[in-house]
Design a protein around this motif. Structure first.
Motif, PDB file in Angstrom:
ATOM      1  N   PHE A  61      17.332 -17.083  75.759  1.00 20.26           N
ATOM      2  CA  PHE A  61      17.235 -15.794  75.084  1.00 20.26           C
ATOM      3  C   PHE A  61      16.633 -14.705  75.957  1.00 20.26           C
ATOM      4  CE2 PHE A  61      17.973 -18.585  71.501  1.00 20.26           C
ATOM      5  CZ  PHE A  61      18.907 -17.841  70.788  1.00 20.26           C
ATOM      6  N   VAL A 109      23.213 -16.233  66.093  1.00 19.84           N
ATOM      7  CA  VAL A 109      22.396 -17.423  65.851  1.00 19.84           C
ATOM      8  C   VAL A 109      22.374 -17.676  64.349  1.00 19.84           C
ATOM      9  CG1 VAL A 109      20.144 -18.505  66.159  1.00 19.84           C
ATOM     10  CG2 VAL A 109      20.971 -16.851  67.855  1.00 19.84           C
ATOM     11  N   VAL A 169      14.095 -16.302  69.063  1.00 21.26           N
ATOM     12  CA  VAL A 169      15.402 -15.633  69.091  1.00 21.26           C
ATOM     13  C   VAL A 169      15.248 -14.128  69.303  1.00 21.26           C
ATOM     14  CG1 VAL A 169      17.380 -15.045  67.614  1.00 21.26           C
ATOM     15  CG2 VAL A 169      16.540 -17.399  67.722  1.00 21.26           C
TER      16      VAL A 169
END
Length: 555
Positions: A61, A109, A169
Motif C-alpha cells: 500500500f 480492497v 489500507v
C-alpha cells in the motif's frame, strides 16, 4: 467456472460464508491481479480477510498510494443484509475477467464478510420486515454486538481488526453496504452519505456538491433512481425528513474522522433480492468509475484536510439540525394512511403501492454546531489508562512517552454533571449531557505518561474520543467510570469535630458555608448534606474523584 453462488441460484439466495471465502480463494489462485490476505481476529475465532484487486499486481500500500487511490468496501457487517456480499463477488469476477474495464488509477480492497459470527448464525426469520433472500445471517456478532455501533468504543475483536485494516489500507473512499428498515417508497436504492460538514472544508463541499451528485447521475443514466436514506420509522415520509447524522460509532462516521468520504448504500428491504443486488453492484461500479476519473482531486483534497484542523481552532463536538435551511427534495413515494388493525383494532399505518406519487418534500441536511471546543496543542494521558492508549495506537495515533517525571501546566476538566442511560445499549450504559468545569494548573506527570500532539492526521479522532462532551467520547462510553466513584469516605461522628474545626480555622470557608445555608433551604435543613459539603471542600476529599484524567496542553 467463475459463476457466483448467487448467480447459480434462483435470484433469491445468497452465498454462505464458506462459499464466499472459497470463491475469493479461487480468484486469488487464478488471477494475478487479485490477492487475498488473512488479517486480524474476530469474536468468532475466525480471522477477517481482505481481497485486493490491482491490475498492476502490486499489493504494497505504500507503493499503491504513490499514484493510485484506494476504494475500501465493507460487506456483511449485518449479515442479514447480504446484498453487497453477492454484488461484490460479481464485481471482482467481472474486473478479473475484463468484463469491466480495469481501472488504471485506483485499487479496490474488500472485506468480504465483516461479521463472520453473524454470517454463520444463518436463519430465515430474524429479518421479519425483509423480502429475501431465502436465508441469511444474523445482525449481532458472536457476542451479540451490533458492529455498526462499535467503531469508536471497539468492544469487539472485529472492530479492532477493522481499525488495523483501515490504517493499513489508508482508503481514499469507503463504502459499507446495507439494507434499509423503515418507510415504504418507490426507490430500490437509498444511501447514507458522510455528512459533508463533518468531513469539513473543501473536501466536504466537494463530496456534497460534486462527487455524490455525479455518482448518482451515473446511476440515473442506468435507470436507477436514488434518494437519501429515508430516516423515518412508523411514519409517512410525505412531510419530509432529516439527513442521518453518522456519528463516529458508525462505519462512515469513523471513516470521516480520518477525512475519508464514505457512503452506506441502503437498498430497500421490501424490494426483491435480485433487484437489490443489481443496484448495489451498479453503485459500486459508478463509484469506481468516478474515482478512476478523479483520483488526483480526491487525494489532493484529503491531503489538504489532513492539515485542516490546527491547535487554537474551534471544532464542533455536537451538532443540531438547522431548521431554517430547507432543501426541496423530489421524492417518489406511495400514498399511505391509517386503517383499523386486524390484530388490535387500533389504527395502523399502511402504504398503497397502487397509488404511487411524485412530489417535493422538505429535506433537512444542514446542521449547525451545538457545542464547540478549542483544539489544544496536545493531550496528556497517564499511562495507567492503558485501555484508551491501546485503542489510540490501533488507530495510528502517534504519541510520545515522557522521558522523566515532569511538572506541566495543563488545562483539566472536572465532571460537574452527566446523565446515564437507564437501559443497556451495546454493552454499555452510555452517558450524555456532560457538564464540565475547566481549570488551569500544574500537574506532576510520571515518566512513561503519554503526550499526544494534535498536529497529526488523526486529530479529529482525538477530539471525538478524548473530549468528554463529544457524542461518542470514551467518557460517554464508560471508559472512565472509575473516576465517578469515591474511594474514601468519612464517619460522620468522627468528622463532626473535624468539620467544626475547619470552619473555625478558615473564615473564607465559613463564609461560603453560611452563604449556601442562607440561599438553599433544603441544604440548611440537611445536616448530612452540610457535613458532606465541608468534607468535599477540605483537604481530606480525594482530588481524583470526578477529575477527568485526560489533560490538555494549551498555549
Amino acid at each position: 467456472m467463475y459463476t457466483t453462488p448467487y448467480e447459480k441460484g434462483n435470484g433469491n439466495q445468497t452465498a454462505t460464508y464458506e462459499e464466499i471465502i472459497a470463491f475469493f480463494k479461487l480468484l486469488d489462485k487464478d488471477f494475478e491481479a487479485i490477492q487475498m490476505l488473512e488479517m486480524g481476529p474476530t469474536d468468532s475465532g475466525i480471522p477477517l480477510h481482505i481481497i485486493i484487486y490491482n491490475p498492476d499486481n502490486v499489493f504494497d500500500f505504500e507503493q499503491i498510494h504513490k499514484n493510485k487511490a484506494v476504494l475500501l468496501l465493507n460487506n456483511g457487517i449485518h449479515p442479514g443484509e447480504p446484498d453487497g456480499i453477492d454484488a461484490t463477488m460479481m464485481l471482482y469476477r467481472d474486473l478479473a475477467t475484463a468484463k469491466v474495464k480495469a481501472p488504471k488509477n485506483m485499487v479496490i480492497v474488500n472485506i468480504p464478510v465483516y461479521n463472520i459470527g453473524g454470517a454463520l448464525n444463518r436463519n430465515s426469520h430474524t429479518r421479519a420486515n425483509q423480502n429475501g433472500p431465502e436465508s441469511y445471517g444474523f445482525r449481532g456478532n458472536d457476542r451479540n454486538y451490533d458492529l455498526n455501533r462499535d467503531f469508536v468504543k471497539s468492544d469487539t475483536k472485529n472492530t479492532r481488526s477493522f481499525a488495523q485494516i483501515f490504517q493499513k489500507v489508508q482508503p481514499d473512499v469507503f463504502i459499507d453496504n446495507h439494507v434499509s428498515n423503515g418507510a415504504d417508497y418507490q426507490y430500490i436504492f437509498t444511501y447514507i452519505a458522510t455528512h459533508h460538514q463533518k468531513l469539513g472544508g473543501n473536501l466536504g463541499n466537494y463530496f456534497k456538491a460534486e462527487m455524490m451528485p455525479k455518482i448518482l447521475a451515473g446511476m440515473k443514466a442506468k435507470g436507477i433512481e436514488a434518494t437519501p436514506y429515508v430516516n423515518i420509522h412508523d411514519e409517512k415520509p410525505d412531510s419530509g425528513f432529516e439527513q442521518f447524522m453518522d456519528h463516529p460509532r458508525y462505519s462512515t462516521g469513523y471513516a470521516s474522522m480520518f477525512n475519508v468520504p464514505g457512503s452506506m448504500p441502503e437498498t430497500h428491504m421490501l424490494k426483491d433480492y435480485a433487484s437489490r443486488v443489481k443496484v448495489t453492484y451498479e453503485y459500486m461500479a459508478e463509484t469506481l468509475a468516478y474515482i478512476e476519473e478523479n483520483h488526483n482531486k480526491i487525494k489532493e483534497l484529503r491531503a489538504e484536510s489532513n492539515g485542516h484542523y490546527k491547535p487554537g481552532m474551534h471544532y464542533p463536538l455536537q451538532w443540531q439540525i438547522d431548521s431554517t435551511e430547507i432543501t426541496l427534495l423530489p421524492f417518489l413515494g406511495y400514498e399511505g394512511g391509517h386503517k383499523p388493525s386486524d390484530v388490535s383494532g387500533k389504527p395502523r399505518l399502511y402504504y398503497d403501492r397502487k397509488k404511487p406519487f411524485s412530489k417535493t418534500v422538505p429535506y433537512l441536511q444542514q446542521y449547525k454546531p451545538a457545542l464547540e471546543v478549542t483544539i489544544p496543542e496536545a493531550y496528556i494521558i497517564p499511562q495507567s489508562w492503558w485501555n484508551v492508549i491501546e485503542l489510540l495506537k490501533i488507530n495510528n495515533i502517534t504519541m510520545e512517552p515522557l522521558a522523566q517525571d515532569t511538572e506541566i501546566e495543563v488545562e483539566s476538566y472536572r465532571i460537574v454533571d452527566y446523565k446515564t442511560g437507564k437501559y443497556p445499549y451495546e454493552g454499555h450504559y452510555p452517558h450524555s449531557d456532560v457538564k464540565i468545569k475547566a481549570t488551569t494548573h500544574k500537574v506532576r506527570f510520571r515518566k512513561g505518561d503519554f503526550v499526544i500532539k494534535t498536529s497529526q492526521p488523526g486529530v479529529k479522532y482525538l477530539l471525538e474520543t478524548l473530549e468528554p462532551q463529544a457524542i461518542d467520547s470514551y467518557f460517554n462510553w464508560n471508559f472512565f467510570d472509575a473516576i465517578l466513584q469515591q474511594k474514601e469516605y468519612f464517619s460522620a461522628y468522627v468528622f463532626e469535630d473535624t468539620a467544626a474545626k475547619l470552619l473555625k480555622d478558615n473564615p473564607k470557608l465559613k463564609a461560603e458555608f453560611d452563604a449556601k445555608k442562607k440561599q438553599d433551604k433544603a441544604f440548611s435543613d440537611d445536616g448530612e448534606a452540610q457535613l458532606d459539603w465541608i468534607y468535599m471542600h477540605s483537604e481530606y476529599y480525594e482530588k481524583t474523584h470526578m477529575e477527568y484524567p485526560v489533560y490538555r496542553m494549551v498555549k
